[in-house]
Design a protein around this motif. Sequence first.
Motif, PDB file in Angstrom:
ATOM      1  N   PHE A  63     -15.276 -22.417  14.739  1.00  0.00           N
ATOM      2  CA  PHE A  63     -16.569 -21.988  14.005  1.00  0.00           C
ATOM      3  C   PHE A  63     -17.629 -23.312  14.073  1.00  0.00           C
ATOM      4  O   PHE A  63     -18.795 -23.154  14.335  1.00  0.00           O
ATOM      5  CB  PHE A  63     -16.300 -21.390  12.950  1.00  0.00           C
ATOM      6  CG  PHE A  63     -17.753 -20.952  12.134  1.00  0.00           C
ATOM      7  CD1 PHE A  63     -18.158 -19.910  12.524  1.00  0.00           C
ATOM      8  CD2 PHE A  63     -18.155 -21.731  11.108  1.00  0.00           C
ATOM      9  CE1 PHE A  63     -19.362 -19.466  11.870  1.00  0.00           C
ATOM     10  CE2 PHE A  63     -19.206 -21.483  10.409  1.00  0.00           C
ATOM     11  CZ  PHE A  63     -19.794 -20.042  10.763  1.00  0.00           C
ATOM     12  N   VAL A  64     -16.880 -24.389  13.532  1.00  0.00           N
ATOM     13  CA  VAL A  64     -17.752 -25.429  13.454  1.00  0.00           C
ATOM     14  C   VAL A  64     -18.555 -25.987  14.653  1.00  0.00           C
ATOM     15  O   VAL A  64     -19.529 -26.519  14.688  1.00  0.00           O
ATOM     16  CB  VAL A  64     -16.955 -26.731  12.605  1.00  0.00           C
ATOM     17  CG1 VAL A  64     -17.744 -28.115  12.746  1.00  0.00           C
ATOM     18  CG2 VAL A  64     -16.651 -26.219  11.246  1.00  0.00           C
ATOM     19  N   VAL A  65     -17.518 -25.874  15.653  1.00  0.00           N
ATOM     20  CA  VAL A  65     -18.274 -26.457  17.055  1.00  0.00           C
ATOM     21  C   VAL A  65     -19.245 -25.677  17.527  1.00  0.00           C
ATOM     22  O   VAL A  65     -20.355 -26.012  17.966  1.00  0.00           O
ATOM     23  CB  VAL A  65     -17.318 -26.580  17.964  1.00  0.00           C
ATOM     24  CG1 VAL A  65     -17.689 -26.942  19.358  1.00  0.00           C
ATOM     25  CG2 VAL A  65     -16.123 -27.832  17.892  1.00  0.00           C
ATOM     26  N   MET A  66     -19.179 -24.134  17.163  1.00  0.00           N
ATOM     27  CA  MET A  66     -20.419 -23.278  17.487  1.00  0.00           C
ATOM     28  C   MET A  66     -21.605 -23.735  16.677  1.00  0.00           C
ATOM     29  O   MET A  66     -22.729 -23.734  17.156  1.00  0.00           O
ATOM     30  CB  MET A  66     -19.756 -21.905  17.518  1.00  0.00           C
ATOM     31  CG  MET A  66     -18.845 -21.271  18.064  1.00  0.00           C
ATOM     32  SD  MET A  66     -18.256 -19.692  17.950  1.00  0.00           S
ATOM     33  CE  MET A  66     -19.902 -18.604  18.032  1.00  0.00           C
ATOM     34  N   LEU A 118     -14.167 -18.034  10.626  1.00  0.00           N
ATOM     35  CA  LEU A 118     -14.188 -19.188   9.713  1.00  0.00           C
ATOM     36  C   LEU A 118     -13.216 -18.846   8.467  1.00  0.00           C
ATOM     37  O   LEU A 118     -12.394 -19.229   7.852  1.00  0.00           O
ATOM     38  CB  LEU A 118     -15.245 -19.644   9.133  1.00  0.00           C
ATOM     39  CG  LEU A 118     -15.637 -20.549   8.012  1.00  0.00           C
ATOM     40  CD1 LEU A 118     -14.894 -21.917   8.160  1.00  0.00           C
ATOM     41  CD2 LEU A 118     -16.896 -20.924   7.546  1.00  0.00           C
ATOM     42  N   LEU A 119     -13.615 -17.377   7.906  1.00  0.00           N
ATOM     43  CA  LEU A 119     -13.145 -16.985   6.606  1.00  0.00           C
ATOM     44  C   LEU A 119     -11.732 -16.299   6.688  1.00  0.00           C
ATOM     45  O   LEU A 119     -11.051 -16.822   5.710  1.00  0.00           O
ATOM     46  CB  LEU A 119     -14.199 -16.125   6.176  1.00  0.00           C
ATOM     47  CG  LEU A 119     -15.522 -16.816   5.668  1.00  0.00           C
ATOM     48  CD1 LEU A 119     -16.450 -15.547   5.086  1.00  0.00           C
ATOM     49  CD2 LEU A 119     -15.653 -17.775   4.501  1.00  0.00           C
ATOM     50  N   PHE A 120     -11.475 -15.527   7.551  1.00  0.00           N
ATOM     51  CA  PHE A 120     -10.480 -14.796   7.402  1.00  0.00           C
ATOM     52  C   PHE A 120      -9.155 -15.550   7.836  1.00  0.00           C
ATOM     53  O   PHE A 120      -8.086 -15.849   7.292  1.00  0.00           O
ATOM     54  CB  PHE A 120     -10.252 -13.597   8.660  1.00  0.00           C
ATOM     55  CG  PHE A 120     -10.721 -12.363   7.962  1.00  0.00           C
ATOM     56  CD1 PHE A 120     -10.320 -11.756   6.694  1.00  0.00           C
ATOM     57  CD2 PHE A 120     -11.866 -11.596   8.540  1.00  0.00           C
ATOM     58  CE1 PHE A 120     -10.698 -10.699   6.147  1.00  0.00           C
ATOM     59  CE2 PHE A 120     -12.531 -10.510   7.942  1.00  0.00           C
ATOM     60  CZ  PHE A 120     -11.807  -9.824   6.880  1.00  0.00           C
ATOM     61  N   PRO A 121      -9.293 -16.693   8.638  1.00  0.00           N
ATOM     62  CA  PRO A 121      -7.939 -17.592   9.077  1.00  0.00           C
ATOM     63  C   PRO A 121      -7.779 -18.331   7.774  1.00  0.00           C
ATOM     64  O   PRO A 121      -6.659 -18.478   7.393  1.00  0.00           O
ATOM     65  CB  PRO A 121      -8.518 -18.337  10.231  1.00  0.00           C
ATOM     66  CG  PRO A 121      -9.562 -17.481  10.817  1.00  0.00           C
ATOM     67  CD  PRO A 121     -10.124 -16.803   9.944  1.00  0.00           C
TER      68      PRO A 121
END
Length: 428
Positions: free
Chosen positions: A79-82, A106-109
């Motif tokens: 998510f950060v790379v995106m 980002l949130l569920f994992p």
Amino acid sequence: MKLKNLIINATSMFYKEDDWIVMTFWNSLYIAFFLLPLGINLPTPFFVISIIFGVIMMFRSDKSFILDNKILLLFPAYFVVMSLGLIYTDNLSSGFDLIQRSLTLLLFPIIFLFVKEDATTVRKLFDFLLVGLLVSFCFNFFCATNNLLQYAINDKEGINTFSFIERLIKGRNYFFIGSSLSRAVNANYISIYILLVLSYYLKNKLQTRLQMVVIFVLFLYLFLLASIAAYVILAIMAILLIVNIKDKQKKYTMIIMFMMGVFLFASNPRVSDFYVRIKSFNETLDYENTTSEKSRVLSWDASIKLIKEAPILGYGVGDANDVLIKKYKELNYTFNHKNKYNSHNQFLQTYLQTGIVGFGILVSIFILLGMRMKRSRNEFSVFLILFISLLFESMLVRFNGIVFFSIVIPLLLKKRSILSSRIIRNEQ
């Protein structure tokens, strides 16, 4: 009395615990999974509620749980790379929309790093998804039947018994096959849900007639949806099952049943059309009337050409599709350009969006998933379903695909698989 028993059985499916925060978290997820096959937007509010209560659970949990499943941090990294891809994106509006849809990655994992769950709790996710699939089948079958009847009745030349039956036979493929049967949710996504449910439940022997009926309905639904990728996955799963059978007589019986199944699924009009269309692919010079099968291959071709031009950073999350559409026009892939198709392959789509880093993270997730799930035929079948699905679809551009990916795969990657009958716990 029967109605009362039915209500009691239905309510018993929900999560029950004295802690109302935990109960709300899981029950919201259950309802969302039930609604996944019924509509694109229907499950969204329940996923949002689940995230809110999951974050509350996370902040009040023992933070040492995170040490047990560090592998899940690959999802926030992805998510950060995106998000960093927004820096070199011109179409910020499109980029922000995708980042917003991808928040569940980002949130569920991260939530599952701190949440305790057992096999029974997670199994209910598949129970609710199964019920949602059955309701989806009944609803879509009713709508397709109604559309077919309307088509047969609206005969300008007049209606008689023979013309009515003739139009029913003529129009059945328009309303009962492929995307025409599933309009609210993409047929390929429904097929993936069905395959995962089948993998989860077929690990045990069928013991009741109701189970047999449910499995038959799921196979019928899969047949009517006519997803070529799903058919390929199902064939591989069947071969793995046959290979692991030690009894020769049972193995021969299963081989015969497999061949009959291949013949049945190959008789689907969409499958026979696929063969006719794809065999003449190299002979086609005019792409204005490209078929869906050819358009997928053309999407891959254009994506690979673009990756060669920007192999390090890609084109950014907002510009990837814009650049791809321009490439269609440049290559004269008229049909793809007109319909603004994405890559139809999540690995290629990710490379276009984030370059080699995001691609590497996504590949790493599946390498680690494959290593974790090689322990049994059933688990490896689930890995194949997820992996092959991403080869044929850009699942992480639609919310249904993103949220499913961000819940199911993290649960599979945890130390003890959700497919196991053992208790799954995050222990200190």
